[in-house]
Design a protein around this motif. Structure first.
Motif, PDB file in Angstrom:
ATOM      1  N   UNK A  53       0.842  -1.192   0.000  1.00  7.43           N
ATOM      2  CA  UNK A  53       0.000   0.000   0.000  1.00  7.43           C
ATOM      3  C   UNK A  53       0.877   1.242   0.000  1.00  7.43           C
ATOM      4  N   UNK A  54       0.665   2.115  -0.954  1.00 11.23           N
ATOM      5  CA  UNK A  54       1.352   3.408  -0.989  1.00 11.23           C
ATOM      6  C   UNK A  54       0.267   4.483  -0.913  1.00 11.23           C
ATOM      7  N   UNK A  55       0.273   5.242   0.160  1.00  6.07           N
ATOM      8  CA  UNK A  55      -0.831   6.164   0.450  1.00  6.07           C
ATOM      9  C   UNK A  55      -0.351   7.606   0.500  1.00  6.07           C
ATOM     10  N   UNK A  56      -1.191   8.490  -0.037  1.00  2.01           N
ATOM     11  CA  UNK A  56      -0.987   9.924   0.144  1.00  2.01           C
ATOM     12  C   UNK A  56      -1.765  10.334   1.386  1.00  2.01           C
ATOM     13  N   UNK A  57      -1.070  10.834   2.380  1.00  5.21           N
ATOM     14  CA  UNK A  57      -1.671  11.163   3.668  1.00  5.21           C
ATOM     15  C   UNK A  57      -1.586  12.673   3.885  1.00  5.21           C
ATOM     16  N   UNK A  58      -2.740  13.287   4.151  1.00  3.77           N
ATOM     17  CA  UNK A  58      -2.811  14.720   4.417  1.00  3.77           C
ATOM     18  C   UNK A  58      -3.303  14.913   5.848  1.00  3.77           C
ATOM     19  N   UNK A  59      -2.462  15.517   6.671  1.00  7.48           N
ATOM     20  CA  UNK A  59      -2.801  15.738   8.091  1.00  7.48           C
ATOM     21  C   UNK A  59      -3.291  14.459   8.762  1.00  7.48           C
ATOM     22  N   UNK A  60      -2.640  13.348   8.444  1.00 11.98           N
ATOM     23  CA  UNK A  60      -2.981  12.074   9.061  1.00 11.98           C
ATOM     24  C   UNK A  60      -4.148  11.343   8.426  1.00 11.98           C
ATOM     25  N   UNK A  61      -4.718  11.890   7.359  1.00  8.39           N
ATOM     26  CA  UNK A  61      -5.886  11.292   6.706  1.00  8.39           C
ATOM     27  C   UNK A  61      -5.477  10.766   5.330  1.00  8.39           C
ATOM     28  N   UNK A  62      -5.773   9.475   5.060  1.00  8.28           N
ATOM     29  CA  UNK A  62      -5.468   8.886   3.760  1.00  8.28           C
ATOM     30  C   UNK A  62      -6.444   9.440   2.725  1.00  8.28           C
ATOM     31  N   UNK A  63      -5.896  10.072   1.681  1.00  4.33           N
ATOM     32  CA  UNK A  63      -6.717  10.679   0.643  1.00  4.33           C
ATOM     33  C   UNK A  63      -6.743   9.818  -0.611  1.00  4.33           C
ATOM     34  N   UNK A  64      -5.608   9.261  -0.993  1.00  4.84           N
ATOM     35  CA  UNK A  64      -5.545   8.381  -2.160  1.00  4.84           C
ATOM     36  C   UNK A  64      -4.530   7.279  -1.892  1.00  4.84           C
ATOM     37  N   UNK A  65      -4.653   6.205  -2.665  1.00  2.83           N
ATOM     38  CA  UNK A  65      -3.840   5.028  -2.356  1.00  2.83           C
ATOM     39  C   UNK A  65      -3.666   4.156  -3.594  1.00  2.83           C
ATOM     40  N   UNK A  66      -2.472   3.617  -3.753  1.00  5.33           N
ATOM     41  CA  UNK A  66      -2.202   2.607  -4.785  1.00  5.33           C
ATOM     42  C   UNK A  66      -1.890   1.290  -4.091  1.00  5.33           C
ATOM     43  N   UNK A  67      -2.397   0.184  -4.645  1.00  2.00           N
ATOM     44  CA  UNK A  67      -2.258  -1.118  -4.005  1.00  2.00           C
ATOM     45  C   UNK A  67      -1.686  -2.126  -4.984  1.00  2.00           C
ATOM     46  N   UNK A  68      -1.006  -3.099  -4.415  1.00  2.00           N
ATOM     47  CA  UNK A  68      -0.525  -4.207  -5.220  1.00  2.00           C
ATOM     48  C   UNK A  68      -0.371  -5.432  -4.337  1.00  2.00           C
ATOM     49  N   UNK A  69      -0.800  -6.602  -4.862  1.00  2.00           N
ATOM     50  CA  UNK A  69      -0.702  -7.856  -4.118  1.00  2.00           C
ATOM     51  C   UNK A  69       0.583  -8.570  -4.530  1.00  2.00           C
TER      52      UNK A  69
END
Length: 394
Positions: A373-389
């Motif tokens: 999981x690679x997440x863009x976090x703004x002020x501690x809140x996940x806004x967008x995310x890329x995933x791979x298994x």
């Protein structure tokens, strides 16, 4: 306040005690209200009831508890009418549904329910996009409540307050001949309650005035002020490009008002997450990318890239906004749940290139399935995310 004074309503059970106006040693005890005839010895119960209801007691004093009750009930009915007629609670529920579904989407433990979460998110988003009455109904409610409360405060100052500032003694004339002086009505108590009611009503009017100014001057809100600065920075980055999130936010007044309300209690970051869910182009503009994954012995090397969009670059320049990109590796099985984050000791930071490409290495167990999981976090809140298994070798 009306419930406090309701048991003391004079019209229900009169508290008056009346005495025949007398003259003793040429002194008129009732002032100008003098009797020339002897005391008729009328029934005292009848005298008190008649003096209560024949107009001697001011009607505002007589029905004071019911007037307060009517004022409170009218404002309560206006609030209920607003909720029922325009179904605004459903708009707030849709906003809350979007936020909770976003939280579920970014929770790796909810991976098995992804399709159901996505369906609910799409439904709630479309319902919110198509709404068009919340802003108008809220403005209408605010103006109407402001007008009604102003009318009530006018009644208080013109009629209630003067009637409660009269003398404690009430003079009553019966059969057009006999004067009585009466006392016992809770004038002082009513006056204190009226002062409190006036203060509360004045505060209520002030709140509605602020709401009205806030509605017609959107920049007063924290999110509105943020979006104004955000759009200005994006234009400075590239004047030829106009982000879709600006249009989504400013073109839908219902969505803007709901998000402004939401940001007051939850902050700017959750509101941006909802904006990203509503505007898929904005979501993609903020989405980091997993570039490659490779395994060496008991370690997995991950490379990922930060967004290269105007929206992301402008976001990093906003004051009081903490923007981070966090890489995590999650092992989720029936009997264990492991989370390896780049903020912990389990992840090794290898390199960061000038092209905003990041490299992370995670220790892994062989023959196990992991979620990267690679997440863009703004002020501690996940806004967008890329995933791979990733399934590690045996």
């Amino acid at each position: 306040m009306s419930l406090i004074v309701l048991p003391t309503a004079i019209v229900i059970s009169t508290p008056l005690n009346c005495n025949y106006c007398q003259t003793i040693n040429n002194t008129h005890l009732c002032g100008d209200h003098t009797n020339t005839l002897p005391d008729p010895k009328l029934n005292w119960k009848w005298v008190t009831k008649e003096c209560t209801l024949n107009g001697s007691v001011s009607p505002f004093m007589l029905y004071f508890p019911y007037i307060l009750l009517l004022m409170a009930f009218t404002l309560f009915i206006l609030e209920k009418f607003f909720k029922k007629s325009f179904k605004n609670s459903s708009k707030l529920e849709n906003l809350y549904t979007i936020y909770m579904n976003i939280k579920s989407q970014t929770d790796p433990r909810e991976e098995g329910h992804g399709n159901d979460i996505q369906r609910k998110l799409i439904e709630a988003t479309e319902n919110l996009k198509n709404s068009g009455t919340f802003f108008r109904s809220y403005v209408f409610k605010t103006i109407l409540e402001l007008a009604v409360s102003t009318f009530f405060i006018t009644i208080i100052f013109l009629f209630l307050l003067p009637s409660l500032q009269e003398e404690d003694t009430i003079y009553c004339r019966l059969h057009s001949k006999f004067w009585y002086e009466c006392a016992g009505h809770p004038r002082q108590f009513y006056l204190i309650i009226l002062y409190i009611t006036t203060t509360i009503t004045s505060a209520y009017i002030s709140c509605n005035l602020y709401n009205l100014v806030w509605l017609v001057t959107p920049s007063l809100g924290s999110l509105s002020s943020f979006m104004s600065n955000y759009s200005r920075i994006m234009k400075a980055e590239d004047e030829s490009q106009c982000s879709t999130v600006v249009n989504v936010y400013y073109d839908n007044r219902d969505l803007r008002l709901l998000l402004d309300f939401f940001s007051i209690s939850s902050g700017i970051a959750p509101a941006l997450a909802i904006l990203a869910a509503v505007d898929q182009d904005y979501l993609l503009a903020l989405k980091p990318s997993i570039l490659s994954v490779s395994q060496t012995d008991s370690r997995v090397k991950l490379s990922f890239q930060a967004p290269n969009s105007i929206e992301y670059k402008s976001l990093t320049k906003m004051p009081k906004i903490d923007v981070k990109i966090i890489a995590e590796m999650v092992s989720s099985t029936e009997d264990n749940f492991d989370l390896l984050s780049d903020d912990g000791n389990d992840a090794i930071d290898i390199d960061i290139t000038s092209d905003q490409i990041f490299y992370k290495t995670f220790p892994v167990i062989k023959n196990r399935t992991y979620n990267l999981l690679v997440s863009l976090v703004i002020n501690g809140e996940v806004v967008s995310q890329d995933k791979k298994i990733v399934k590690t070798d045996k």
